[in-house]
Design a protein around this motif. Structure first.
Motif, PDB file in Angstrom:
ATOM      1  N   PRO A   1       0.833  -1.211   0.000  1.00  0.00           N
ATOM      2  CA  PRO A   1       0.000   0.000   0.000  1.00  0.00           C
ATOM      3  C   PRO A   1       0.869   1.262   0.000  1.00  0.00           C
ATOM      4  CG  PRO A   1       0.072  -0.931   2.190  1.00  0.00           C
ATOM      5  CD  PRO A   1       0.802  -1.899   1.285  1.00  0.00           C
ATOM      6  N   ILE A   2       0.397   2.269  -0.665  1.00  0.00           N
ATOM      7  CA  ILE A   2       1.064   3.570  -0.648  1.00  0.00           C
ATOM      8  C   ILE A   2       0.087   4.531   0.013  1.00  0.00           C
ATOM      9  CG2 ILE A   2       2.110   5.403  -2.030  1.00  0.00           C
ATOM     10  CD1 ILE A   2       2.824   3.275  -4.109  1.00  0.00           C
ATOM     11  N   LEU A   3       0.216   4.663   1.336  1.00  0.00           N
ATOM     12  CA  LEU A   3      -0.738   5.443   2.109  1.00  0.00           C
ATOM     13  C   LEU A   3      -0.387   6.922   2.202  1.00  0.00           C
ATOM     14  CD1 LEU A   3      -1.271   2.928   5.061  1.00  0.00           C
ATOM     15  CD2 LEU A   3      -2.647   3.203   2.988  1.00  0.00           C
ATOM     16  N   GLY A   4       0.886   7.246   2.026  1.00  0.00           N
ATOM     17  CA  GLY A   4       1.334   8.620   2.216  1.00  0.00           C
ATOM     18  C   GLY A   4       1.334   9.428   0.938  1.00  0.00           C
ATOM     19  N   ASN A   5       1.851  10.641   1.056  1.00  0.00           N
ATOM     20  CA  ASN A   5       1.919  11.593  -0.036  1.00  0.00           C
ATOM     21  C   ASN A   5       3.063  11.226  -0.985  1.00  0.00           C
ATOM     22  OD1 ASN A   5       2.145  13.818  -1.678  1.00  0.00           O
ATOM     23  ND2 ASN A   5       2.086  15.304  -0.021  1.00  0.00           N
ATOM     24  N   PRO A   6       2.758  10.943  -2.252  1.00  0.00           N
ATOM     25  CA  PRO A   6       3.823  10.585  -3.202  1.00  0.00           C
ATOM     26  C   PRO A   6       4.825  11.722  -3.419  1.00  0.00           C
ATOM     27  CG  PRO A   6       1.660  10.054  -4.100  1.00  0.00           C
ATOM     28  CD  PRO A   6       1.434  10.808  -2.841  1.00  0.00           C
ATOM     29  N   LEU A   7       4.387  12.966  -3.346  1.00  0.00           N
ATOM     30  CA  LEU A   7       5.307  14.089  -3.525  1.00  0.00           C
ATOM     31  C   LEU A   7       6.323  14.171  -2.374  1.00  0.00           C
ATOM     32  CD1 LEU A   7       2.905  16.836  -4.899  1.00  0.00           C
ATOM     33  CD2 LEU A   7       4.516  15.401  -6.166  1.00  0.00           C
ATOM     34  N   LEU A   8       5.855  13.858  -1.178  1.00  0.00           N
ATOM     35  CA  LEU A   8       6.766  13.826  -0.035  1.00  0.00           C
ATOM     36  C   LEU A   8       7.790  12.708  -0.219  1.00  0.00           C
ATOM     37  CD1 LEU A   8       7.585  14.867   2.750  1.00  0.00           C
ATOM     38  CD2 LEU A   8       5.877  13.318   3.735  1.00  0.00           C
ATOM     39  N   LEU A   9       7.345  11.583  -0.721  1.00  0.00           N
ATOM     40  CA  LEU A   9       8.248  10.467  -1.002  1.00  0.00           C
ATOM     41  C   LEU A   9       9.302  10.869  -2.036  1.00  0.00           C
ATOM     42  CD1 LEU A   9       8.991   7.489  -0.608  1.00  0.00           C
ATOM     43  CD2 LEU A   9       7.365   6.946  -2.412  1.00  0.00           C
ATOM     44  N   LEU A  10       8.882  11.588  -3.075  1.00  0.00           N
ATOM     45  CA  LEU A  10       9.826  12.042  -4.094  1.00  0.00           C
ATOM     46  C   LEU A  10      10.832  13.033  -3.525  1.00  0.00           C
ATOM     47  CD1 LEU A  10       7.473  12.461  -7.181  1.00  0.00           C
ATOM     48  CD2 LEU A  10       9.096  10.618  -6.733  1.00  0.00           C
ATOM     49  N   ALA A  11      10.386  13.897  -2.623  1.00  0.00           N
ATOM     50  CA  ALA A  11      11.286  14.877  -2.007  1.00  0.00           C
ATOM     51  C   ALA A  11      12.329  14.185  -1.131  1.00  0.00           C
ATOM     52  CB  ALA A  11      10.485  15.887  -1.193  1.00  0.00           C
ATOM     53  N   VAL A  12      11.896  13.207  -0.337  1.00  0.00           N
ATOM     54  CA  VAL A  12      12.834  12.465   0.513  1.00  0.00           C
ATOM     55  C   VAL A  12      13.789  11.644  -0.362  1.00  0.00           C
ATOM     56  CG1 VAL A  12      13.025  10.676   2.286  1.00  0.00           C
ATOM     57  CG2 VAL A  12      11.268  12.431   2.474  1.00  0.00           C
ATOM     58  N   ALA A  13      13.276  11.078  -1.425  1.00  0.00           N
ATOM     59  CA  ALA A  13      14.117  10.308  -2.345  1.00  0.00           C
ATOM     60  C   ALA A  13      15.157  11.218  -3.000  1.00  0.00           C
ATOM     61  CB  ALA A  13      13.269   9.630  -3.406  1.00  0.00           C
ATOM     62  N   PHE A  14      14.777  12.459  -3.321  1.00  0.00           N
ATOM     63  CA  PHE A  14      15.732  13.413  -3.889  1.00  0.00           C
ATOM     64  C   PHE A  14      16.904  13.626  -2.943  1.00  0.00           C
ATOM     65  CE2 PHE A  14      17.317  17.761  -4.124  1.00  0.00           C
ATOM     66  CZ  PHE A  14      17.778  17.793  -5.433  1.00  0.00           C
ATOM     67  N   LEU A  15      16.600  13.818  -1.665  1.00  0.00           N
ATOM     68  CA  LEU A  15      17.665  14.010  -0.679  1.00  0.00           C
ATOM     69  C   LEU A  15      18.564  12.782  -0.590  1.00  0.00           C
ATOM     70  CD1 LEU A  15      16.271  15.844   2.469  1.00  0.00           C
ATOM     71  CD2 LEU A  15      18.230  16.457   1.058  1.00  0.00           C
ATOM     72  N   PHE A  16      17.952  11.602  -0.562  1.00  0.00           N
ATOM     73  CA  PHE A  16      18.727  10.371  -0.435  1.00  0.00           C
ATOM     74  C   PHE A  16      19.605  10.122  -1.662  1.00  0.00           C
ATOM     75  CE2 PHE A  16      19.041   5.711  -1.017  1.00  0.00           C
ATOM     76  CZ  PHE A  16      19.870   5.450   0.065  1.00  0.00           C
ATOM     77  N   ILE A  17      19.039  10.311  -2.837  1.00  0.00           N
ATOM     78  CA  ILE A  17      19.811  10.128  -4.070  1.00  0.00           C
ATOM     79  C   ILE A  17      20.974  11.115  -4.101  1.00  0.00           C
ATOM     80  CG2 ILE A  17      19.721  10.377  -6.587  1.00  0.00           C
ATOM     81  CD1 ILE A  17      16.748   9.413  -6.385  1.00  0.00           C
ATOM     82  N   THR A  18      20.693  12.356  -3.730  1.00  0.00           N
ATOM     83  CA  THR A  18      21.738  13.378  -3.709  1.00  0.00           C
ATOM     84  C   THR A  18      22.819  13.034  -2.687  1.00  0.00           C
ATOM     85  OG1 THR A  18      20.094  15.022  -4.370  1.00  0.00           O
ATOM     86  CG2 THR A  18      22.169  15.855  -3.500  1.00  0.00           C
ATOM     87  N   ALA A  19      22.413  12.486  -1.543  1.00  0.00           N
ATOM     88  CA  ALA A  19      23.394  12.099  -0.516  1.00  0.00           C
ATOM     89  C   ALA A  19      24.345  11.037  -1.046  1.00  0.00           C
ATOM     90  CB  ALA A  19      22.674  11.591   0.730  1.00  0.00           C
ATOM     91  N   ASN A  20      23.808  10.051  -1.727  1.00  0.00           N
ATOM     92  CA  ASN A  20      24.668   8.988  -2.266  1.00  0.00           C
ATOM     93  C   ASN A  20      25.564   9.501  -3.387  1.00  0.00           C
ATOM     94  OD1 ASN A  20      24.110   6.528  -0.783  1.00  0.00           O
ATOM     95  ND2 ASN A  20      22.031   6.819  -1.492  1.00  0.00           N
ATOM     96  N   LEU A  21      25.036  10.365  -4.230  1.00  0.00           N
ATOM     97  CA  LEU A  21      25.860  10.929  -5.294  1.00  0.00           C
ATOM     98  C   LEU A  21      26.929  11.860  -4.736  1.00  0.00           C
ATOM     99  CD1 LEU A  21      23.066  11.585  -7.927  1.00  0.00           C
ATOM    100  CD2 LEU A  21      24.820   9.814  -7.990  1.00  0.00           C
ATOM    101  N   ALA A  22      26.591  12.618  -3.700  1.00  0.00           N
ATOM    102  CA  ALA A  22      27.575  13.485  -3.053  1.00  0.00           C
ATOM    103  C   ALA A  22      28.691  12.647  -2.437  1.00  0.00           C
ATOM    104  CB  ALA A  22      26.902  14.356  -1.997  1.00  0.00           C
ATOM    105  N   MET A  23      28.312  11.518  -1.882  1.00  0.00           N
ATOM    106  CA  MET A  23      29.327  10.618  -1.327  1.00  0.00           C
ATOM    107  C   MET A  23      30.246  10.123  -2.439  1.00  0.00           C
ATOM    108  SD  MET A  23      29.878   9.344   1.736  1.00  0.00           S
ATOM    109  CE  MET A  23      31.627   9.464   1.638  1.00  0.00           C
ATOM    110  N   GLY A  24      29.697   9.764  -3.568  1.00  0.00           N
ATOM    111  CA  GLY A  24      30.491   9.306  -4.701  1.00  0.00           C
ATOM    112  C   GLY A  24      31.426  10.376  -5.218  1.00  0.00           C
TER     113      GLY A  24
END
Length: 161
Positions: A41-64
């Motif tokens: 189930p996807i109960l939460g806000n998809p836009l919030l999920l995309l925003a958190v995913a942006f931070l996480f993706i950026t964190a991993n790329l910044a580490m690289g």
């Protein structure tokens, strides 16, 4: 690229943006498979999920990018990535229950962005959490991004060696 008047941060952002798009494509495919194949189930806000995913993706790329500025050659960069991402998987609660780990492992895991991302995503998808409820997991990822990009910008060299 070396002869252009771009600053190190601009070069790094230019390198990161295409991979952020690739990350979003992967996220979309994973969420689609989770929904259609596994009935997650996807109960939460998809836009919030995309925003958190942006931070996480950026964190991993910044580490690289940080690894690439620290390493003397490609082999060293790959080894650094291995020694960062393997403990991330093992100490984040992804493979083993976080609370079942020894205290020292929990402390190390609390520094890693994957730990906070997993908690935020679980909260958004399964509980319908809002930004206020996941903010305790968002700010450590944002801090990680700032620290890693700062190190990368400081260590950036505009040379061919």
């Amino acid at each position: 690229l070396l002869s252009t008047p771009v600053r190190p941060l601009e070069v790094m952002v230019g390198k990161i943006i295409p991979y952020i798009l690739v990350g979003y494509i992967q996220l979309s495919l994973i969420l689609l498979a989770a929904r259609l194949l596994f009935r997650v189930p996807i109960l939460g806000n998809p836009l919030l999920l995309l925003a958190v995913a942006f931070l996480f993706i950026t964190a991993n790329l910044a580490m690289g990018i940080t690894f690439s500025t620290l390493a003397k050659n490609q082999l060293q960069a790959v080894q650094m990535a291995f020694f960062f991402f393997l403990p991330s998987l093992l100490l984040s609660g992804f493979m083993f229950p976080f609370r079942g780990m020894p205290d020292w492992a929990q402390h190390i895991g609390s520094i890693l962005p994957l730990t906070h991302f997993l908690r935020a995503v679980r909260g958004i998808l399964l509980k319908g959490n809002t930004l206020a409820e996941i903010l305790t997991h968002v700010w450590p990822i944002a801090l990680f991004v700032v620290v890693m990009l700062s190190v990368a910008v400081k260590r950036y060299r505009q040379t061919l060696d």
